[in-house]
Design a protein around this motif. Structure first.
Motif, PDB file in Angstrom:
ATOM      1  N   VAL A 125       0.844  -1.203   0.000  1.00 14.20           N
ATOM      2  CA  VAL A 125       0.000   0.000   0.000  1.00 14.20           C
ATOM      3  C   VAL A 125       0.881   1.257   0.000  1.00 14.20           C
ATOM      4  CG1 VAL A 125      -1.803   1.282   1.222  1.00 14.20           C
ATOM      5  CG2 VAL A 125      -1.909  -1.210   1.113  1.00 14.20           C
ATOM      6  N   GLU A 126       1.974   1.191   0.731  1.00 13.71           N
ATOM      7  CA  GLU A 126       2.902   2.333   0.748  1.00 13.71           C
ATOM      8  C   GLU A 126       3.477   2.559  -0.664  1.00 13.71           C
ATOM      9  OE1 GLU A 126       5.282   3.442   3.928  1.00 13.71           O
ATOM     10  OE2 GLU A 126       5.705   5.115   2.554  1.00 13.71           O
ATOM     11  N   ALA A 127       3.816   1.453  -1.352  1.00  6.15           N
ATOM     12  CA  ALA A 127       4.348   1.589  -2.718  1.00  6.15           C
ATOM     13  C   ALA A 127       3.292   2.197  -3.647  1.00  6.15           C
ATOM     14  CB  ALA A 127       4.796   0.222  -3.231  1.00  6.15           C
ATOM     15  N   LEU A 128       2.059   1.770  -3.456  1.00  5.31           N
ATOM     16  CA  LEU A 128       0.955   2.308  -4.259  1.00  5.31           C
ATOM     17  C   LEU A 128       0.778   3.804  -3.975  1.00  5.31           C
ATOM     18  CD1 LEU A 128      -1.129   1.176  -6.195  1.00  5.31           C
ATOM     19  CD2 LEU A 128      -2.645   0.764  -4.262  1.00  5.31           C
ATOM     20  N   LEU A 174      -5.247  11.121  -5.902  1.00  2.00           N
ATOM     21  CA  LEU A 174      -5.664  10.796  -4.528  1.00  2.00           C
ATOM     22  C   LEU A 174      -5.817   9.276  -4.397  1.00  2.00           C
ATOM     23  CD1 LEU A 174      -6.792  11.845  -1.715  1.00  2.00           C
ATOM     24  CD2 LEU A 174      -9.050  11.642  -2.734  1.00  2.00           C
ATOM     25  N   LEU A 175      -5.252   8.725  -3.324  1.00  2.07           N
ATOM     26  CA  LEU A 175      -5.409   7.283  -3.070  1.00  2.07           C
ATOM     27  C   LEU A 175      -6.464   7.084  -1.986  1.00  2.07           C
ATOM     28  CD1 LEU A 175      -4.616   4.268  -3.230  1.00  2.07           C
ATOM     29  CD2 LEU A 175      -2.773   4.755  -1.601  1.00  2.07           C
ATOM     30  N   ALA A 176      -7.517   6.332  -2.308  1.00  2.14           N
ATOM     31  CA  ALA A 176      -8.542   5.984  -1.314  1.00  2.14           C
ATOM     32  C   ALA A 176      -8.430   4.488  -1.029  1.00  2.14           C
ATOM     33  CB  ALA A 176      -9.933   6.318  -1.839  1.00  2.14           C
ATOM     34  N   VAL A 177      -8.189   4.143   0.231  1.00  2.00           N
ATOM     35  CA  VAL A 177      -8.083   2.734   0.613  1.00  2.00           C
ATOM     36  C   VAL A 177      -9.312   2.382   1.435  1.00  2.00           C
ATOM     37  CG1 VAL A 177      -6.627   0.962   1.647  1.00  2.00           C
ATOM     38  CG2 VAL A 177      -5.575   3.038   0.742  1.00  2.00           C
ATOM     39  N   ASP A 178     -10.136   1.498   0.900  1.00  3.74           N
ATOM     40  CA  ASP A 178     -11.358   1.093   1.599  1.00  3.74           C
ATOM     41  C   ASP A 178     -11.018  -0.059   2.544  1.00  3.74           C
ATOM     42  OD1 ASP A 178     -13.772   0.173   2.493  1.00  3.74           O
ATOM     43  OD2 ASP A 178     -14.719   0.083   0.513  1.00  3.74           O
ATOM     44  N   GLU A 179     -10.966   0.256   3.840  1.00  4.55           N
ATOM     45  CA  GLU A 179     -10.629  -0.746   4.860  1.00  4.55           C
ATOM     46  C   GLU A 179     -11.882  -1.139   5.652  1.00  4.55           C
ATOM     47  OE1 GLU A 179      -7.371   0.573   7.285  1.00  4.55           O
ATOM     48  OE2 GLU A 179      -5.949   0.564   5.613  1.00  4.55           O
TER      49      GLU A 179
END
Ligand SMILES: Cc1ncc(COP(=O)(O)O)c(C=O)c1O
Length: 361
Positions: A168-171, A181-186
């Motif tokens: 996720v950090e690489a992404l 913008l990066l949206a991570v759905d957790e």
């Protein structure tokens, strides 16, 4: 039957169509903690009855502070929402752009929300052949085409795949480079909290984490979620959010849910044990291939035999509901998803599936 085919979990519509009470449906289509709500939630909701004559606290300050303590972050990193769905529908305005890339197969609401705001949505399709690995180099190349928003589910729904904090950090770095913008759905991360990108989001820029309290804390009927991110994004979200979207009962339920660490530990333990058992039971049936998973659901491929839709239809006759995944971008009619429930219920599902498979052999 008036059901939204994009979702599992509409037991009410299914029960109406079968002419039975909703309690008679065994729902494996929505992935909710099998332990149900935290016991303290009942009293907490009853205790705020006399506050219902007031508007709810718009800032959800007490719950926001409880969430900040729970996640080890500052209150300025958190905005409480009416389920993570409210946040998904605010994302297009938060991102302020026109073009989104969604890692597929994805939860269907991303494209629906973006489509409402006239965004162009492209899917970056992962392959079941390698258990939905995230190929960062081709993904970086694709991002260079010019996207304003990238959405990743982690753990992903419906695949169950958990991407590591390093991935996720690489992404995130790829997105920073691309001005996206990066949206991570957790939504399901409470089942495997160590994988969360919440600290990266709180300390970074251009990243937002979506969390749900409806899955792990079993409150889908009350609606509760939150955003975790850098303070400027959280402040902007507060401006975009409609007033009073999170009601007083949901706020009280959230605080009571976070106050019971024993429930959280028991939930993780139960789901881990039952997921392993259910996965082994499914893998032992001919034609069925369950994928490795980190949350409280399993994606299954029916490699041969009846399609997912046919299986779902035959199980429905037994009043068992599963999620046919044929309409997920990147999957087809060979895939279905089942929630991990309690032991007896999982055994009922396995027995029903075994009967269907035997009849079709
Ligand atoms: C991946 C994912 N994100 C978000 C949601 C929305 O959840 P809620 O609005 O109940 O928080 C769901 C619901 O199924 C989901 O599967």
């Amino acid at each position: 039957m008036s059901m939204n085919p994009d979702h599992g979990g509409n037991v009410f519509a299914v029960a109406r169509s079968l002419g039975v009470p909703p309690e008679e449906i065994l729902d494996f289509s929505a992935s909710i903690n099998p332990l149900g709500p935290v016991p303290g939630v009942r009293g907490a909701v009853a205790a705020v009855f006399d506050r219902l004559g007031h508007y709810p606290d718009c800032d959800c300050a007490d719950l926001r502070d409880a969430l900040a303590r729970h996640h080890g972050l500052g209150p300025e990193n958190i905005r409480v929402t009416n389920g993570s769905t409210e946040l998904i529908y605010l994302l297009p305005r938060l991102a302020q752009g026109r073009r989104a890339l969604v890692i597929a197969p994805p939860f269907s609401e991303y494209a629906r929300a973006l489509g409402r705001d006239d965004w162009r949505v492209d899917f970056f399709r992962l392959s079941p052949a390698d258990c939905f690995e995230l190929p960062l180099v081709p993904l970086g190349d694709t991002l260079r085409a010019g996207y304003d928003l990238l959405i990743l589910g982690n753990p992903a729904n419906p695949t169950g795949r958990l991407y590591s904090p390093a991935e996720v950090e690489a992404l995130y770095q790829l997105c920073r480079g691309a001005g996206c913008l990066l949206a991570v759905d957790e939504a399901f991360m409470d089942f495997c909290e160590e994988g969360s990108a919440k600290r990266l989001a709180a300390e970074g820029e251009g990243i937002i984490v979506l969390r749900s309290l409806t899955k792990f804390y079993a409150l889908p009927g009350l609606r509760l979620g939150c955003a975790i991110g850098p303070p400027p994004l959280i402040a902007r979200l507060a401006e975009l959010q409609e007033p009073w979207s999170v009601n007083t009962c949901a706020q009280a339920a959230g605080i009571a849910s976070l106050a019971d660490p024993a429930y959280a530990a028991a939930s993780r333990q139960l789901v881990a044990t039952e997921r392993t058992r259910l996965q082994a039971g499914l893998a032992a049936l001919p034609w069925l291939r369950p994928f490795p998973a980190a949350a409280n659901y399993l994606l299954v491929e029916a490699v041969r035999g009846p399609s997912a839709g046919e299986l779902a239809g035959r199980l429905l006759a037994e009043r068992i509901l599963i999620r046919d995944c044929g309409n997920f971008a990147g999957l087809d009619d060979r895939f279905f998803r089942v929630a991990v429930r309690g032991r007896q219920e999982n055994d009922r599902l396995l027995a029903a599936l075994a009967a269907v498979v035997a009849a079709a052999s």
